[in-house]
Design a protein around this motif. Structure first.
Motif, PDB file in Angstrom:
ATOM      1  N   ASN A 107      36.706  35.652  43.498  1.00 31.33           N
ATOM      2  CA  ASN A 107      36.165  35.047  44.719  1.00 31.33           C
ATOM      3  C   ASN A 107      37.107  35.429  45.851  1.00 31.33           C
ATOM      4  OD1 ASN A 107      36.145  32.593  46.707  1.00 31.33           O
ATOM      5  ND2 ASN A 107      34.188  32.569  45.645  1.00 31.33           N
ATOM      6  N   VAL A 108      36.618  36.211  46.815  1.00 31.18           N
ATOM      7  CA  VAL A 108      37.465  36.698  47.901  1.00 31.18           C
ATOM      8  C   VAL A 108      37.342  35.867  49.170  1.00 31.18           C
ATOM      9  CG1 VAL A 108      37.600  39.046  47.019  1.00 31.18           C
ATOM     10  CG2 VAL A 108      35.749  38.420  48.577  1.00 31.18           C
ATOM     11  N   ALA A 109      36.301  35.090  49.265  1.00 31.99           N
ATOM     12  CA  ALA A 109      36.059  34.191  50.398  1.00 31.99           C
ATOM     13  C   ALA A 109      34.980  33.218  49.930  1.00 31.99           C
ATOM     14  CB  ALA A 109      35.587  34.972  51.623  1.00 31.99           C
TER      15      ALA A 109
ATOM     16  N   ILE B 253      27.258  43.786  43.072  1.00 28.99           N
ATOM     17  CA  ILE B 253      28.509  43.537  43.792  1.00 28.99           C
ATOM     18  C   ILE B 253      29.215  44.859  44.085  1.00 28.99           C
ATOM     19  CG2 ILE B 253      30.837  42.566  43.560  1.00 28.99           C
ATOM     20  CD1 ILE B 253      29.507  40.149  42.199  1.00 28.99           C
ATOM     21  N   ARG B 254      29.221  45.756  43.120  1.00 32.42           N
ATOM     22  CA  ARG B 254      29.854  47.060  43.328  1.00 32.42           C
ATOM     23  C   ARG B 254      29.111  47.880  44.395  1.00 32.42           C
ATOM     24  NH1 ARG B 254      30.797  49.318  37.300  1.00 32.42           N
ATOM     25  NH2 ARG B 254      33.041  49.065  37.234  1.00 32.42           N
ATOM     26  N   SER B 255      27.796  47.883  44.348  1.00 28.39           N
ATOM     27  CA  SER B 255      27.039  48.717  45.285  1.00 28.39           C
ATOM     28  C   SER B 255      27.027  48.142  46.696  1.00 28.39           C
ATOM     29  CB  SER B 255      25.615  48.956  44.779  1.00 28.39           C
ATOM     30  OG  SER B 255      24.895  47.752  44.746  1.00 28.39           O
TER      31      SER B 255
ATOM     32  N   TYR C 254      32.043  37.475  46.462  1.00 26.08           N
ATOM     33  CA  TYR C 254      32.701  37.933  45.233  1.00 26.08           C
ATOM     34  C   TYR C 254      32.918  39.437  45.235  1.00 26.08           C
ATOM     35  CZ  TYR C 254      31.715  33.291  43.643  1.00 26.08           C
ATOM     36  OH  TYR C 254      31.677  31.935  43.542  1.00 26.08           O
ATOM     37  N   ASP C 255      33.905  39.871  44.456  1.00 27.75           N
ATOM     38  CA  ASP C 255      34.225  41.276  44.311  1.00 27.75           C
ATOM     39  C   ASP C 255      34.743  41.490  42.889  1.00 27.75           C
ATOM     40  OD1 ASP C 255      34.641  43.928  44.933  1.00 27.75           O
ATOM     41  OD2 ASP C 255      36.148  43.561  46.473  1.00 27.75           O
ATOM     42  N   THR C 256      34.845  42.754  42.456  1.00 23.09           N
ATOM     43  CA  THR C 256      35.404  43.063  41.141  1.00 23.09           C
ATOM     44  C   THR C 256      36.863  43.470  41.335  1.00 23.09           C
ATOM     45  OG1 THR C 256      34.578  45.327  41.325  1.00 23.09           O
ATOM     46  CG2 THR C 256      33.234  43.785  40.080  1.00 23.09           C
TER      47      THR C 256
ATOM     48  N   LEU D  25      31.869  34.918  34.756  1.00 24.92           N
ATOM     49  CA  LEU D  25      32.550  36.196  34.965  1.00 24.92           C
ATOM     50  C   LEU D  25      33.877  36.000  35.695  1.00 24.92           C
ATOM     51  CD1 LEU D  25      29.436  38.329  35.940  1.00 24.92           C
ATOM     52  CD2 LEU D  25      30.756  38.491  33.812  1.00 24.92           C
ATOM     53  N   GLU D  26      33.904  35.074  36.620  1.00 28.75           N
ATOM     54  CA  GLU D  26      35.139  34.772  37.344  1.00 28.75           C
ATOM     55  C   GLU D  26      36.182  34.165  36.393  1.00 28.75           C
ATOM     56  OE1 GLU D  26      36.591  32.577  41.444  1.00 28.75           O
ATOM     57  OE2 GLU D  26      34.603  32.137  40.672  1.00 28.75           O
TER      58      GLU D  26
END
Length: 75
Positions: free
Chosen positions: A56-58, A19-21, A62-64, A48-49
């Motif tokens: 959850n951005v959409a 997710i980060r990369s 997902y994003d951190t 993790l969420e």
């Protein structure tokens, strides 16, 4: 609020790394990259969420969150 008592598995760390990369990523993309089944990744992402490590951005994306960075593995 971030739950600091979460134990990250190797799969969790791989999910977070991808997710980060990728900036942001879908469960299907992550599952393909780390060679795991979609359902397994979906369950890990949900966990993790729930602990505030991912957001959850959409739909299906997902994003951190910035406030979780101190609890995540080094890049």
């Amino acid at each position: 609020m971030i739950e600091t008592e979460i134990h990250l598995t190797r799969t969790d760390e791989k999910i977070i790394t991808e997710i980060r990369s990728n900036g942001r990523a879908t469960v299907s993309l992550i599952a393909d990259i780390i060679d795991r089944h979609d359902q397994h990744v979906r369950e890990r992402v949900q966990r993790l969420e729930e602990h505030g490590v991912l957001v959850n951005v959409a739909p299906y994306l997902y994003d951190t969150p910035e406030q979780a960075q101190e609890y995540l593995p080094e890049e």
